[in-house]
Design an enzyme around this catalytic site. Structure first.
Site, PDB file in Angstrom:
ATOM      1  N   SER A 115       0.818  -1.206   0.000  1.00  0.00           N
ATOM      2  CA  SER A 115       0.000   0.000   0.000  1.00  0.00           C
ATOM      3  C   SER A 115       0.856   1.261   0.000  1.00  0.00           C
ATOM      4  CB  SER A 115      -0.900  -0.001   1.241  1.00  0.00           C
ATOM      5  OG  SER A 115      -1.538   1.243   1.415  1.00  0.00           O
ATOM      6  N   TYR A 138      -2.201   5.804  -4.959  1.00  0.00           N
ATOM      7  CA  TYR A 138      -3.329   6.735  -4.956  1.00  0.00           C
ATOM      8  C   TYR A 138      -3.020   7.862  -5.933  1.00  0.00           C
ATOM      9  CZ  TYR A 138      -5.214   4.438  -0.818  1.00  0.00           C
ATOM     10  OH  TYR A 138      -5.737   3.524   0.055  1.00  0.00           O
ATOM     11  N   THR A 164      -5.563   2.717  -7.303  1.00  0.00           N
ATOM     12  CA  THR A 164      -6.862   2.751  -6.631  1.00  0.00           C
ATOM     13  C   THR A 164      -7.626   3.983  -7.090  1.00  0.00           C
ATOM     14  OG1 THR A 164      -6.020   1.554  -4.704  1.00  0.00           O
ATOM     15  CG2 THR A 164      -8.020   2.861  -4.394  1.00  0.00           C
ATOM     16  N   LYS A 261      -7.940  -0.652  -9.641  1.00  0.00           N
ATOM     17  CA  LYS A 261      -8.677  -1.219  -8.504  1.00  0.00           C
ATOM     18  C   LYS A 261      -9.770  -0.244  -8.052  1.00  0.00           C
ATOM     19  CE  LYS A 261      -7.929  -3.007  -3.803  1.00  0.00           C
ATOM     20  NZ  LYS A 261      -8.818  -2.075  -3.077  1.00  0.00           N
ATOM     21  N   HIS A 285     -13.713  -1.272  -2.109  1.00  0.00           N
ATOM     22  CA  HIS A 285     -12.772  -0.854  -1.061  1.00  0.00           C
ATOM     23  C   HIS A 285     -13.080  -1.560   0.266  1.00  0.00           C
ATOM     24  CE1 HIS A 285      -9.584   2.327  -0.955  1.00  0.00           C
ATOM     25  NE2 HIS A 285      -9.599   2.014   0.320  1.00  0.00           N
TER      26      HIS A 285
END
Length: 388
Positions: A115, A138, A164, A261, A285
Site C-alpha cells: 500500500s 493513490y 486505486t 482497482k 474498497h
C-alpha cells in the site's frame, strides 16, 4: 509451526480463529481499522451476505485424484488464484508487517501488494525480499508526489502498479473517529490500558524500523504527524475532478502492467480496459468507501459480461475462505484479492500467521474443488453456482 505461539489452548482452524486472535493481540483502534467499514457499514455487510447467497454445486463420482490449483496472473505463474491486497498500516499490526506479509506471499507463490500508506517503505520491502511485488498508488492531486512514488516503484523493480480509483473523496469510518486512531499510536489515558495489556505488540512495534508512513516520509512533510497530518495534506489532494486522462498520465509514466482497482460499474470497466489496464479489481474498497452500494461479488458478472477476456479480473471484498475464492472464480474472476483475512493472520502471528491464513484458504479451495468435481482452476465456471 516453529516460532508461532498462539498463546491459546486451541489451534487456529479458520480465518475466523485468526480474527479472534488478532482482536486479542492488538489494540482496539488498530483492530477496528482493519475490521470495520464506513458509515452504517451496509456495503461491508453486503459483501458477506452476497457471498453467502452463492451456493456451490456438489458433484460426485468424478475422478479428482489429481487436482491443480495453479494459474497465471499478468502472464506470471501463481500457485493459488489469490493475491494479497494493499492494506495500510500493516507495520503497526506487527513489527515490520509489510515485509513479513510479502515474504509469506512469495513463499506461497502468490503476489503481494504494498500500500501507498504502508509503514515500511517500498525500498524497505524490496531490500528484504527476493522477488518483485506489486505497488498500490493513490492518484494525488500533487503530480510531483504521484510521479515520485511511481519512480520509486520502478526503481524497486515492482512488477505491477495497482491504481486505486475509488478514493476521490475519503469516506468517514466511525470506528476510527471513536477510537482516536493516530499513526504512530499515541498513548492516552483512553488507550494506555490496552497498550499495557499487550506488551508483546508494543515492544515489537517500538523495535520496528518505522512507525509512520514510510512511503510518504520526507516526500510529504505533513505525514510525519501521522493520520492527522496526512488528513490535512490529503484534504487538498483528493480531487473530485480526477478523470480518465489522469489514468492515461499514469500509463505514460509507468512502463509495466497496470491494474485498476475500485471498479464496480461495467461502463467504468470498459473505460479502464480502453485506457490500457492489464487487469481490473472489482472492488468497493472492502466496504470502506461508498456505503449503500452493491457488493463486489454481485458486480463481478456484469463487469465480466462487458469486458470479456480483454482484461484479467480480480475481485475482493469479504473473501474469508477457500469456498469464497471458489465463488469468486465461478462468478467470473481470474483470482481473488485477500485483505482482512491475511491481516488477521499478520496481527495474530506475524509471517507465520499470514502463511497460515494463505495455507488454510488454499486447502479449503482444494477440498471444495474435489467435492465439486473440479480438477483445475480453469474448470471452475458459472455452472458451479446456485443462488440461495
Amino acid at each position: 509451526m516453529k516460532g508461532f505461539d498462539w498463546g491459546v489452548r486451541r489451534p487456529a482452524a479458520s480465518v475466523e480463529d485468526l480474527r479472534a486472535e488478532a482482536r486479542r493481540r492488538i489494540p482496539r483502534a488498530l483492530f477496528d481499522y482493519v475490521d470495520r467499514g464506513s458509515y452504517g457499514e451496509q456495503t461491508l455487510r453486503a459483501n458477506r451476505r452476497d457471498l453467502d447467497r452463492l451456493l456451490l454445486r456438489q458433484r460426485v463420482l468424478v475422478d479428482v485424484s489429481k487436482r491443480q490449483l495453479g494459474t497465471t496472473l499478468l502472464g506470471e505463474p501463481v500457485a493459488l488464484p489469490m493475491a494479497l491486497a494493499p492494506v495500510g498500516l500493516c507495520g503497526l499490526m506487527h513489527r515490520d508487517g509489510e515485509i513479513l506479509a510479502c515474504r509469506a506471499a512469495q513463499a506461497a507463490g502468490i503476489p503481494f501488494t504494498l500500500s501507498t500508506l504502508s509503514i515500511g517503505s517500498v525500498e524497505d520491502v524490496a531490500a528484504a525480499v527476493e522477488k518483485p511485488f506489486w505497488f498500490q498508488l493513490y492518484m494525488w492531486r500533487d503530480r510531483g508526489v504521484t510521479r515520485a512514488l511511481i519512480e520509486r516503484a520502478i526503481a524497486a523493480k515492482c512488477s505491477a502498479l495497482v491504481v486505486t480509483v475509488d478514493l476521490q473523496a475519503l469516506a468517514q469510518r466511525h470506528a476510527d473517529i471513536r477510537n482516536g486512531l493516530t499513526v504512530p499510536p499515541r498513548v492516552t489515558l483512553r488507550n494506555a490500558l490496552e497498550t499495557a495489556l499487550r506488551p508483546g505488540w508494543a515492544l515489537g512495534v517500538l523495535r520496528g524500523k518505522r512507525r509512520t508512513f514510510g512511503n510518504l516520509a520526507g516526500l510529504v512533510p505533513e505525514a510525519g504527524d501521522g493520520v492527522n497530518g496526512l488528513t490535512r495534506w490529503s484534504n487538498g489532494q483528493f480531487d473530485p475532478g480526477l478523470g480518465w486522462s489522469d489514468l492515461e498520465w499514469i500509463r505514460g509514466v509507468w512502463p509495466g502492467p497496470l491494474i485498476v482497482k475500485g471498479i464496480l460499474d461495467p461502463d467504468d470497466a470498459e473505460r479502464a480496459a480502453g485506457a490500457g489496464a492489464a487487469a481490473i479489481v472489482v472492488s468497493n474498497h472492502g466496504g470502506r468507501q461508498l456505503d449503500g452500494t452493491c457488493s463486489s461479488i454481485a458486480a463481478l458478472p456484469r463487469v465480466r459480461d462487458r469486458v470479456g477476456d480483454r482484461v484479467e479480473l480480480l475481485v475482493d471484498g469479504g473473501i474469508r475462505s477457500g469456498q469464497d475464492v471458489m465463488r469468486g472464480l465461478a462468478n467470473g474472476a481470474r483470482a481473488c484479492m485477500i485483505g482482512r483475512a491475511y491481516v488477521y493472520g499478520l496481527a495474530a502471528g506475524g509471517q507465520a500467521g499470514v502463511a497460515r491464513a494463505i495455507r488454510m484458504m488454499g486447502r479449503e479451495l482444494d477440498v471444495s474443488m474435489a467435492l465439486c468435481g473440479r480438477r483445475r482452476i480453469a474448470d471452475i465456471g458459472p455452472d458451479q453456482l446456485m443462488v440461495n
